[in-house]
Design an enzyme around this catalytic site. Sequence first.
Site, mmCIF file in Angstrom:
data_model
loop_
_atom_site.group_PDB
_atom_site.id
_atom_site.type_symbol
_atom_site.label_atom_id
_atom_site.label_comp_id
_atom_site.label_asym_id
_atom_site.label_seq_id
_atom_site.Cartn_x
_atom_site.Cartn_y
_atom_site.Cartn_z
ATOM 1 C CB SER A 290 45.235 62.217 92.132
ATOM 2 O OG SER A 290 45.849 61.362 93.044
ATOM 3 C CB ALA B 10 56.480 58.931 103.135
ATOM 4 N NE ARG C 112 58.913 69.339 98.353
ATOM 5 C CZ ARG C 112 57.617 69.177 98.074
ATOM 6 N NH1 ARG C 112 56.726 68.955 99.018
ATOM 7 N NH2 ARG C 112 57.198 69.256 96.826
HETATM 8 C C1 16G Z 1 52.291 65.176 93.165
HETATM 9 C C2 16G Z 1 53.245 64.079 92.865
HETATM 10 C C3 16G Z 1 53.533 63.284 94.101
HETATM 11 C C4 16G Z 1 54.034 64.190 95.201
HETATM 12 C C5 16G Z 1 53.098 65.345 95.417
HETATM 13 C C6 16G Z 1 53.743 66.355 96.315
HETATM 14 C C7 16G Z 1 53.444 62.833 90.802
HETATM 15 C C8 16G Z 1 52.744 61.934 89.848
HETATM 16 N N1 16G Z 1 52.714 63.193 91.851
HETATM 17 O O1 16G Z 1 51.042 64.681 93.540
HETATM 18 O O2 16G Z 1 54.505 62.347 93.773
HETATM 19 O O3 16G Z 1 54.180 63.492 96.385
HETATM 20 O O4 16G Z 1 52.830 65.983 94.181
HETATM 21 O O5 16G Z 1 52.926 67.468 96.447
HETATM 22 O O6 16G Z 1 54.575 63.199 90.611
HETATM 23 P P1 16G Z 1 53.488 68.814 97.021
HETATM 24 O O7 16G Z 1 54.564 69.309 96.085
HETATM 25 O O8 16G Z 1 52.311 69.722 97.088
HETATM 26 O O9 16G Z 1 54.045 68.524 98.377
HETATM 27 MG MG MG Z 2 46.785 59.601 92.619
#
Ligand code: 16G
Ligand code: MG
Length: 533
Positions: free
Chosen positions: A54, A360, A487
């Site tokens: 991604s 967001a 979080r």
């Molecule tokens: C992942 C999630 C995305 C989320 C991000 C948060 C999927 C497909 N992708 O990329 O939705 O916003 O994680 O990342 O679920 P974090 O937990 O590091 O804040």
């Molecule tokens: Mg992506």
Amino acid sequence: LLHPKPEGLVLQYGTAGFRTKAKHLDHIMFRMGLLATLRSKQTKATIGVMVTASHNPEEDNGVKLIDPMGEMLKPLWESYATQLANAEQGDLLPTLKDVINKEAIDMNQEANVFVGKDTRSSSAILSQAVLDGVSALSGHNYGLVTTPQLHYMVCCQNTQGKYGEATVEGYYRKLSKAFIQLTKNASNRTDDQKHLCVDGANGIGALKVREMESHLQRELQISLFNDGSKGKLNHQCGADFVKVQQKPPTGIKVSPGERCCSFDGDADRIVYYFTDSDGTFHLLDGDKMATLISTFLKELLTQVGLDLKIAVVQTAYANGSSTHYLEDTMKVLPVRCTKTGVKHLHHAAQEFDIGVYFEANGHGTVLFSQAAEEKIQQLLEDSNINDKQKRAALLLQNTVNIINQTVGDAISDMLLIEAILAIKGMTVQQWDAIYRDLPNRQLKVKVSDRRVIDTTDAERRAVSPAGLQEAIDSTVKKYTQARSFVRPSGTEDVVRVYTEADTQENADALAHEVSLAVFKLAGGVGDEPKPMK
Ligand code: 16G
Ligand code: MG
């Protein structure tokens, strides 16, 4: 032996599947090929495997499995993925057998796996490793596709074509047909209004937008930047860069006020933006998209007189102004908050006739219940409706068709937004002015073990470590229109801090105070967080 596992390497199937440096992923890919085959036999359906990291840097890679209806892998199978990924070489077979027994998989059942990859230099070899894991003759290699295209094709395949044709061409045809139908309803569109600047993040989305362009019959005229011909994937460009840095990507040349959007590296996220004549940057993120789309749908429902339950699903990261606008100004739109991660939003959105969900950060889509789709169809066949209702019903039907309901999709979201702006005769400035974002800040804090932080209420409150939530509450009280939560990240070894307040200075100061509380109470490592300049 093919695709051996380096001893001791432990990885976890998280919200983003497996994701790390590409060089550590060979055995993971092979094993995910094996697991996808088992999942396919167990569900008696086609399963997808997407090789991508991604918005991560080009050096990284990753892999995600796609379940039969194009949705994210079921949580129980995420845990099998983790077990399989971490089994040392000698334990691989017993671990596989364990899954086969637990799930009572009939190994004589046929399997079918769709494999796709993004444009990373490592993706070719890694997707071959996946195919090596998929037992002979049961895989279809789609090569270069966006993540949402693979989700779409898995769903098409498992619905016997009801959702569309399981090819990239079929995808272009379905979406562009709906787009042309929708924009027919916009009278007197000038070339200016048809023009859009797209930042392809030097990734797969750029290639696929190019492929699609001719299908759009000049109803959308795209200037494509960061198309991958020279720049590096996600480097100072793409949706994540623009959202986090709150500035335009490098490599894009636009005039003040021009409508722009950025995709991420696998094109499942999109954000819009423009820079006004005095140089101020305006970001239109997932919350702004959710607002525009849900308002549009709500108006159409009112026009046709259909009583369908529509709701917006957000996470704690949604700007307070957007929630306030939807709940209080719009009144009619209930808002749900879930934990971060697409699967949580998707799941919550399924509870409504029409569920609009967006993070967001720009990942989002709309889900229509079967009942909703049937009611729209019945309406179109009803000879008693007047012209105005007929028009609205057609708009609803084409909106259903333009949306990729399997997962958030930058291309599909872009077409929908462009169509809505055209139909409403709305400029990007007018869209932006629907509500004003509260200034906000996101910070990271390094701690020795982020799992000490436990949250509740869709991550809006911390239940541990002791005293942390109380500290946040009393700090927030000192500011106006303020809100904050912390979080543990699901993708990085950090704790994330979010704040918003009446001014940027206050959001920043609050973020600093909350970071200090996390550092002190949750086992911070390294230097104490410093105030922002
Ligand atoms: C992942 C999630 C995305 C989320 C991000 C948060 C999927 C497909 N992708 O990329 O939705 O916003 O994680 O990342 O679920 P974090 O937990 O590091 O804040
Ligand atoms: Mg992506």
